[in-house]
Design an enzyme around this catalytic site. Sequence first.
Site, PDB file in Angstrom:
ATOM      1  N   HIS A  32       0.847  -1.218  -0.026  1.00 27.53           N
ATOM      2  CA  HIS A  32      -0.169  -0.145  -0.109  1.00 27.53           C
ATOM      3  C   HIS A  32       0.906   1.160  -0.100  1.00 27.53           C
ATOM      4  O   HIS A  32       2.181   1.142  -0.222  1.00 27.53           O
ATOM      5  CB  HIS A  32      -1.065   0.059   1.198  1.00 27.53           C
ATOM      6  CG  HIS A  32      -0.303  -0.223   2.626  1.00 27.53           C
ATOM      7  ND1 HIS A  32       0.661   0.606   3.202  1.00 27.53           N
ATOM      8  CD2 HIS A  32      -0.241  -1.454   3.271  1.00 27.53           C
ATOM      9  CE1 HIS A  32       1.079   0.000   4.129  1.00 27.53           C
ATOM     10  NE2 HIS A  32       0.608  -0.974   4.440  1.00 27.53           N
ATOM     11  N   GLY A  34       1.895   3.309   2.145  1.00 27.23           N
ATOM     12  CA  GLY A  34       3.016   3.001   3.240  1.00 27.23           C
ATOM     13  C   GLY A  34       4.344   2.398   2.661  1.00 27.23           C
ATOM     14  O   GLY A  34       5.161   3.116   3.085  1.00 27.23           O
ATOM     15  N   HIS A  35       4.088   1.337   2.458  1.00 27.71           N
ATOM     16  CA  HIS A  35       5.132   0.574   1.814  1.00 27.71           C
ATOM     17  C   HIS A  35       5.722   1.345   0.509  1.00 27.71           C
ATOM     18  O   HIS A  35       7.181   1.474   0.532  1.00 27.71           O
ATOM     19  CB  HIS A  35       4.841  -0.746   1.065  1.00 27.71           C
ATOM     20  CG  HIS A  35       4.010  -1.737   2.111  1.00 27.71           C
ATOM     21  ND1 HIS A  35       3.030  -2.145   2.080  1.00 27.71           N
ATOM     22  CD2 HIS A  35       4.942  -2.349   3.015  1.00 27.71           C
ATOM     23  CE1 HIS A  35       2.822  -3.147   2.983  1.00 27.71           C
ATOM     24  NE2 HIS A  35       3.770  -3.174   3.675  1.00 27.71           N
ATOM     25  N   SER A 186      -1.651  -3.539   5.415  1.00 26.00           N
ATOM     26  CA  SER A 186      -1.962  -4.517   4.475  1.00 26.00           C
ATOM     27  C   SER A 186      -3.238  -5.248   5.318  1.00 26.00           C
ATOM     28  O   SER A 186      -4.140  -5.793   4.330  1.00 26.00           O
ATOM     29  CB  SER A 186      -1.159  -5.631   4.540  1.00 26.00           C
ATOM     30  OG  SER A 186       0.179  -4.992   4.125  1.00 26.00           O
ATOM     31  N   ARG A 187      -3.670  -5.139   6.532  1.00 26.65           N
ATOM     32  CA  ARG A 187      -5.097  -5.575   7.037  1.00 26.65           C
ATOM     33  C   ARG A 187      -5.995  -4.988   6.827  1.00 26.65           C
ATOM     34  O   ARG A 187      -7.080  -5.422   6.941  1.00 26.65           O
ATOM     35  CB  ARG A 187      -4.541  -5.973   8.570  1.00 26.65           C
ATOM     36  CG  ARG A 187      -3.494  -7.025   8.867  1.00 26.65           C
ATOM     37  CD  ARG A 187      -3.267  -6.879  10.376  1.00 26.65           C
ATOM     38  NE  ARG A 187      -1.961  -7.603  10.747  1.00 26.65           N
ATOM     39  CZ  ARG A 187      -1.742  -9.077  10.782  1.00 26.65           C
ATOM     40  NH1 ARG A 187      -2.705  -9.816  10.665  1.00 26.65           N
ATOM     41  NH2 ARG A 187      -0.878  -9.619  11.090  1.00 26.65           N
TER      42      ARG A 187
END
Length: 285
Positions: A32, A34-35, A186-187
């Site tokens: 996402h 953030g990554h 990711s969750r």
Amino acid sequence: MKILKTVTGLRKQLTASSLSPLGFVPTMGALHAGHLSLVEKAINDCPSVVVSIYVNPSQFNDPEDLKKYPRTPEEDLALLSGLMRKSDLVFMPRDKEIYPEKDTRVFDFGNLDKVMEGVHRPGHFNGVAQVVSRLFDIVEPNIAYFGQKDFQQLTIIKELVRQKGYKIKIIACPIVRENDGLAMSSRNRLLDPLIRKNAGIIYKSLLSASQMIKTHDIPEIKKFVSENIESFNGFKVEYFEIVDDKNLLPVMSAGEMKSGKGYVGCIAVKAGRIRLIDNIEFPLP
Ligand code: PAF
């Protein structure tokens, strides 16, 4: 970018073409924004970058959680190919590449893995240390990038680097948030729609809590955070602690907070069936 699936293939490519400093972004995929912010920073800082995508079984204390962890390799590669340069590498190993034999190493992080996530996810940080040290040994980066959302993980990885004497600079990258403040994870894609709609309450409560430290003591702030979040159906606070940002020891009263030290409010919330974590820096009272 090139995609490598074996340790031998990755090592060969690194020996042939990597430039210094080599930047490394370890991930478990389901990428996402953030990554992507970590990857962008690594690309900005380093002429060569490796991103790993590996869902590490040894850090899941709950087999159901491992089973339902999102896996989106095609989407991940499409996102990375929009950012990474021709010579950058994506490492997507299978289990046997990371663990050719069972990893029985037990790490000692003192207090750092005994609090918060350590209480609720026994063995989690030992698994994180196993995979991160294995990945560091394989990739041999000069700089590695981690998100501040996993604040306790970041602290433990810095300690791992110190204990093992790795010559790796750890860069902590700011939390990236959705419009309503929910920390990217990711969750998040696993959240039920109604839960997702209300999940911004976690960050809103953290923000209010960090302001309340000027006028309220810590037990009152903790009560406020739990009640505010749990006023929404399906939300349950597992813990909310204000901790010293170096040793992660919880602070029980605002009077214990000393100038020259840093404090972080860390929270874990069960949001429907999904467990979310977040944190916020706390000012001094
Ligand atoms: O933060 C994560 O995604 C994982 O814990 C990490 C650091 C990639 C190790 O599996």
